[in-house]
Design an enzyme around this catalytic site. Structure first.
Site, PDB file in Angstrom:
ATOM      1  CE  LYS A  65      35.305 101.997   6.146  1.00 26.58           C
ATOM      2  NZ  LYS A  65      35.641 102.645   7.436  1.00 26.58           N
TER       3      LYS A  65
ATOM      4  CB  THR B 157      38.073  99.406   3.041  1.00 27.63           C
ATOM      5  OG1 THR B 157      38.422  98.170   2.415  1.00 27.63           O
ATOM      6  CG2 THR B 157      36.626  99.722   2.705  1.00 27.63           C
ATOM      7  CG  ASP B 158      41.345  97.186  -0.728  1.00 25.54           C
ATOM      8  OD1 ASP B 158      40.465  96.815   0.074  1.00 25.54           O
ATOM      9  OD2 ASP B 158      42.307  96.454  -1.059  1.00 25.54           O
ATOM     10  CD  GLU B 159      36.462  94.458   1.561  1.00 25.77           C
ATOM     11  OE1 GLU B 159      35.232  94.320   1.520  1.00 25.77           O
ATOM     12  OE2 GLU B 159      37.198  93.743   2.253  1.00 25.77           O
TER      13      GLU B 159
ATOM     14  CE1 TYR C 104      34.032  97.426   6.519  1.00 26.27           C
ATOM     15  CE2 TYR C 104      34.983  96.411   4.564  1.00 26.27           C
ATOM     16  CZ  TYR C 104      35.108  97.223   5.666  1.00 26.27           C
ATOM     17  OH  TYR C 104      36.303  97.860   5.922  1.00 26.27           O
TER      18      TYR C 104
HETATM   19  P1  NAD Z   1      37.970  96.340  14.122  1.00 29.60           P
HETATM   20  O1  NAD Z   1      36.670  95.687  13.853  1.00 29.60           O
HETATM   21  O2  NAD Z   1      39.120  95.519  14.615  1.00 29.60           O
HETATM   22  O3  NAD Z   1      37.782  97.517  15.170  1.00 29.60           O
HETATM   23  C1  NAD Z   1      36.711  98.423  15.097  1.00 29.60           C
HETATM   24  C2  NAD Z   1      36.713  99.268  16.365  1.00 29.60           C
HETATM   25  O4  NAD Z   1      35.634 100.213  16.254  1.00 29.60           O
HETATM   26  C3  NAD Z   1      36.484  98.463  17.650  1.00 29.60           C
HETATM   27  O5  NAD Z   1      37.348  98.905  18.670  1.00 29.60           O
HETATM   28  C4  NAD Z   1      35.037  98.762  18.009  1.00 29.60           C
HETATM   29  O6  NAD Z   1      34.763  98.679  19.382  1.00 29.60           O
HETATM   30  C5  NAD Z   1      34.889 100.192  17.478  1.00 29.60           C
HETATM   31  N1  NAD Z   1      33.499 100.532  17.179  1.00 29.60           N
HETATM   32  C6  NAD Z   1      32.621  99.820  16.438  1.00 29.60           C
HETATM   33  N2  NAD Z   1      31.414 100.427  16.443  1.00 29.60           N
HETATM   34  C7  NAD Z   1      31.547 101.559  17.194  1.00 29.60           C
HETATM   35  C8  NAD Z   1      30.655 102.605  17.574  1.00 29.60           C
HETATM   36  N3  NAD Z   1      29.363 102.604  17.206  1.00 29.60           N
HETATM   37  N4  NAD Z   1      31.136 103.624  18.324  1.00 29.60           N
HETATM   38  C9  NAD Z   1      32.442 103.638  18.719  1.00 29.60           C
HETATM   39  N5  NAD Z   1      33.313 102.653  18.420  1.00 29.60           N
HETATM   40  C10 NAD Z   1      32.867 101.621  17.657  1.00 29.60           C
HETATM   41  O7  NAD Z   1      38.353  97.090  12.762  1.00 29.60           O
HETATM   42  P2  NAD Z   1      39.777  97.298  12.058  1.00 29.60           P
HETATM   43  O8  NAD Z   1      40.083  96.119  11.260  1.00 29.60           O
HETATM   44  O9  NAD Z   1      40.724  97.801  13.049  1.00 29.60           O
HETATM   45  O10 NAD Z   1      39.394  98.482  11.040  1.00 29.60           O
HETATM   46  C11 NAD Z   1      39.468  99.834  11.448  1.00 29.60           C
HETATM   47  C12 NAD Z   1      39.068 100.715  10.290  1.00 29.60           C
HETATM   48  O11 NAD Z   1      39.954 100.491   9.185  1.00 29.60           O
HETATM   49  C13 NAD Z   1      37.670 100.461   9.759  1.00 29.60           C
HETATM   50  O12 NAD Z   1      37.092 101.698   9.431  1.00 29.60           O
HETATM   51  C14 NAD Z   1      37.887  99.606   8.520  1.00 29.60           C
HETATM   52  O13 NAD Z   1      36.858  99.818   7.596  1.00 29.60           O
HETATM   53  C15 NAD Z   1      39.207 100.132   8.038  1.00 29.60           C
HETATM   54  N6  NAD Z   1      40.051  99.185   7.284  1.00 29.60           N
HETATM   55  C16 NAD Z   1      40.353  97.952   7.788  1.00 29.60           C
HETATM   56  C17 NAD Z   1      41.206  97.117   7.091  1.00 29.60           C
HETATM   57  C18 NAD Z   1      41.614  95.754   7.618  1.00 29.60           C
HETATM   58  O14 NAD Z   1      42.311  95.003   6.935  1.00 29.60           O
HETATM   59  N7  NAD Z   1      41.250  95.379   8.833  1.00 29.60           N
HETATM   60  C19 NAD Z   1      41.743  97.519   5.856  1.00 29.60           C
HETATM   61  C20 NAD Z   1      41.385  98.779   5.359  1.00 29.60           C
HETATM   62  C21 NAD Z   1      40.556  99.603   6.085  1.00 29.60           C
HETATM   63  O1  DAU Z   2      40.591  94.951   1.802  1.00 30.77           O
HETATM   64  C1  DAU Z   2      40.450  95.580   3.049  1.00 30.77           C
HETATM   65  C2  DAU Z   2      39.465  94.818   3.887  1.00 30.77           C
HETATM   66  O2  DAU Z   2      40.130  93.631   4.306  1.00 30.77           O
HETATM   67  C3  DAU Z   2      38.968  95.599   5.094  1.00 30.77           C
HETATM   68  O3  DAU Z   2      38.247  96.726   4.659  1.00 30.77           O
HETATM   69  C4  DAU Z   2      38.077  94.722   5.986  1.00 30.77           C
HETATM   70  O4  DAU Z   2      37.711  95.436   7.149  1.00 30.77           O
HETATM   71  C5  DAU Z   2      38.868  93.493   6.378  1.00 30.77           C
HETATM   72  O5  DAU Z   2      38.051  92.624   7.134  1.00 30.77           O
HETATM   73  C6  DAU Z   2      39.391  92.761   5.132  1.00 30.77           C
HETATM   74  O6  DAU Z   2      38.288  92.188   4.385  1.00 30.77           O
HETATM   75  P1  DAU Z   2      38.380  90.729   3.738  1.00 30.77           P
HETATM   76  O7  DAU Z   2      37.010  90.220   3.527  1.00 30.77           O
HETATM   77  O8  DAU Z   2      39.309  90.712   2.574  1.00 30.77           O
HETATM   78  O9  DAU Z   2      39.114  89.949   4.973  1.00 30.77           O
HETATM   79  P2  DAU Z   2      38.882  88.508   5.630  1.00 30.77           P
HETATM   80  O10 DAU Z   2      40.031  88.299   6.556  1.00 30.77           O
HETATM   81  O11 DAU Z   2      37.511  88.354   6.162  1.00 30.77           O
HETATM   82  O12 DAU Z   2      39.045  87.531   4.395  1.00 30.77           O
HETATM   83  C7  DAU Z   2      40.218  87.522   3.606  1.00 30.77           C
HETATM   84  C8  DAU Z   2      39.995  86.521   2.466  1.00 30.77           C
HETATM   85  O13 DAU Z   2      39.951  85.204   3.033  1.00 30.77           O
HETATM   86  C9  DAU Z   2      38.687  86.718   1.741  1.00 30.77           C
HETATM   87  O14 DAU Z   2      38.887  86.433   0.364  1.00 30.77           O
HETATM   88  C10 DAU Z   2      37.760  85.673   2.361  1.00 30.77           C
HETATM   89  C11 DAU Z   2      38.701  84.551   2.738  1.00 30.77           C
HETATM   90  N1  DAU Z   2      38.331  83.764   3.941  1.00 30.77           N
HETATM   91  C12 DAU Z   2      38.057  84.443   5.096  1.00 30.77           C
HETATM   92  C13 DAU Z   2      37.709  83.767   6.243  1.00 30.77           C
HETATM   93  C14 DAU Z   2      37.381  84.525   7.513  1.00 30.77           C
HETATM   94  C15 DAU Z   2      38.324  82.370   3.901  1.00 30.77           C
HETATM   95  O15 DAU Z   2      38.619  81.756   2.863  1.00 30.77           O
HETATM   96  N2  DAU Z   2      37.973  81.707   5.044  1.00 30.77           N
HETATM   97  C16 DAU Z   2      37.653  82.334   6.215  1.00 30.77           C
HETATM   98  O16 DAU Z   2      37.327  81.632   7.217  1.00 30.77           O
END
Ligand code: NAD
Ligand code: DAU
Length: 351
Positions: free
Chosen positions: A160, A131-133, A156
């Site tokens: 990562k 992730t970019d975080e 988180y």
């Molecule tokens: P998600 O939470 O939707 O899905 C996570 C998946 O991992 C689920 O299917 C869950 O069952 C599985 N999992 C969790 N713990 C596990 C374990 N112990 N063993 C096996 N499986 C397990 O997550 P996502 O949003 O799809 O993110 C996927 C990946 O991409 C993550 O590594 C996250 O850090 C990264 N990522 C997410 C975003 C985003 O915007 N969502 C952006 C950048 C990077």
């Molecule tokens: O940047 C990549 C990341 O983006 C991934 O690595 C994470 O897995 C993914 O969850 C996401 O993280 P964020 O914290 O940016 O996403 P989230 O959707 O939780 O929140 C987006 C923005 O919105 C953040 O600034 C918090 C705000 N927010 C979120 C929720 C859930 C609100 O204002 N209200 C809310 O109820």
């Protein structure tokens, strides 16, 4: 011809199901194994359309279970791993940091070790999806590049960042073939509605308050999830060994502007009076340690491997809303699970 066995961890989650679908449909000569524990975020319903395909299978395993993961690798000659499984929600990491250390750090190390000991390290690779975080936060100016120092702030992002360091350590110490990508916020279908966009869509639909953290001025760079999956495909096949690639949408929005845009689009789609849904916006207690701005410089990926986002935000965003409004049973099934308890607990303390 020997078929390549590719393990995709976390394939039942939001991004994972899109990666699994892309690989299963595009690479008929690969056997794709979706390895997932099915936590609250994992949902096999996400893969209904491809579960019958011959080159797809599911392994119900926990990446933290070293014995079971080693046995799986011994039984299967694994060519490569694409590792997405993680605890992914920042708010949950604030409530329960140890779960994130366990899954994201220990779980990644268990997978690295198993691939090192039993995988096809001569021909395959370990692709770590990050992730970019990990880069921390930006002010009003600048972009994260692959050289930006790591300064994670949340449990988180710290977990990562730690997993990224371990992946690089396995490359430097054991010559494990690895590649890492760090992506910005994804939007699209099949996202668990604890995250901003599907949570807001669902609340607008049900006329519930829209909990915007702080003043809503935090900025995120949004990328369509299927473009992330395309980037993973390109990097997996053509990325250089040991390298890191940033992936982003070049598409920055403050949270409040994004929520207002969503309200206006949904007024239109739901035949509500203009401005109706905006009235639901409620400013609530800010997230602790809330990173102000994320923005990605994805020029390395464009220049070296030719990847760019494929669709405009307006189109992707509108299609995404339509998907949640159309797929009632998917949404209802998800909402009827652990979600209700989570929502009450997470938001009752925010005013
Ligand atoms: P998600 O939470 O939707 O899905 C996570 C998946 O991992 C689920 O299917 C869950 O069952 C599985 N999992 C969790 N713990 C596990 C374990 N112990 N063993 C096996 N499986 C397990 O997550 P996502 O949003 O799809 O993110 C996927 C990946 O991409 C993550 O590594 C996250 O850090 C990264 N990522 C997410 C975003 C985003 O915007 N969502 C952006 C950048 C990077
Ligand atoms: O940047 C990549 C990341 O983006 C991934 O690595 C994470 O897995 C993914 O969850 C996401 O993280 P964020 O914290 O940016 O996403 P989230 O959707 O939780 O929140 C987006 C923005 O919105 C953040 O600034 C918090 C705000 N927010 C979120 C929720 C859930 C609100 O204002 N209200 C809310 O109820």
């Amino acid at each position: 011809m020997n078929r390549k066995k590719i393990v995709i961890t976390g394939g039942a989650g939001f991004i994972g199901n899109h990666v699994v679908r892309l690989f299963v449909n595009k690479y008929q000569d690969y056997d794709i194994i979706n390895l997932d524990k099915l936590t609250y975020a994992g949902n096999l319903e996400n893969l209904n359309d491809i579960e019958q395909k011959e080159n797809y299978s599911f392994a119900h395993l926990d990446i933290c279970d070293e014995e079971a993961i080693n046995a799986f690798f011994k039984q299967n000659h694994i060519h490569s791993v694409i590792h997405l499984a993680a605890e992914s929600h920042v708010d949950r990491s604030i409530t329960n940091p140890l779960e994130f250390v366990k899954t994201n750090v220990l779980g990644t190390c268990v997978m690295l070790n198993a691939f090192k000991n039993f995988g096809d390290v001569a021909n395959g690779r370990f692709y770590h999806v990050s992730t970019d975080e990990v880069y921390g936060e930006l002010g009003d100016e600048g972009l994260f590049t692959e050289e930006t120092p790591y300064t994670p702030h949340s449990p988180y992002s710290s977990s990562k960042a730690s997993s990224d360091h371990f992946v690089r350590a396995y490359h430097d110490t054991y010559k494990l073939p690895i590649v890492i990508s760090n992506c910005s916020n994804n939007y699209g279908s099949h996202q668990f509605p604890e995250k901003l966009i599907p949570l807001m869509i669902n609340n607008i639909k049900d006329n519930k308050p829209l909990p915007v953290y702080g003043k809503g001025d935090n900025v995120r760079d949004w990328l369509w999830v299927e473009d992330h999956a395309r980037a993973i495909d390109v990097i997996f096949h053509s990325g250089a060994d040991g390298e890191t690639y940033n992936i982003g949408g070049n598409n920055e929005w403050s949270n409040l502007d994004l929520v207002y845009k969503l309200c206006d689009l949904m007024d239109d789609k739901l035949n509500r009076a203009a401005g109706e849904s905006r009235k639901l916006v409620t400013f609530v207690t800010d997230r602790a340690g809330h990173d102000f701005r994320y923005a990605i410089d994805a020029s390395k990926l464009k220049n070296d491997l030719g990847w760019e986002p494929s669709i405009q935000f307006d189109e992707g965003f509108s299609n995404t809303i339509d998907w949640y409004l159309t797929n009632h049973s998917w949404l209802n099934n998800v909402l009827n699970g652990e979600y209700k308890q989570y929502y009450t607990k997470m938001y009752e303390s925010k005013h």
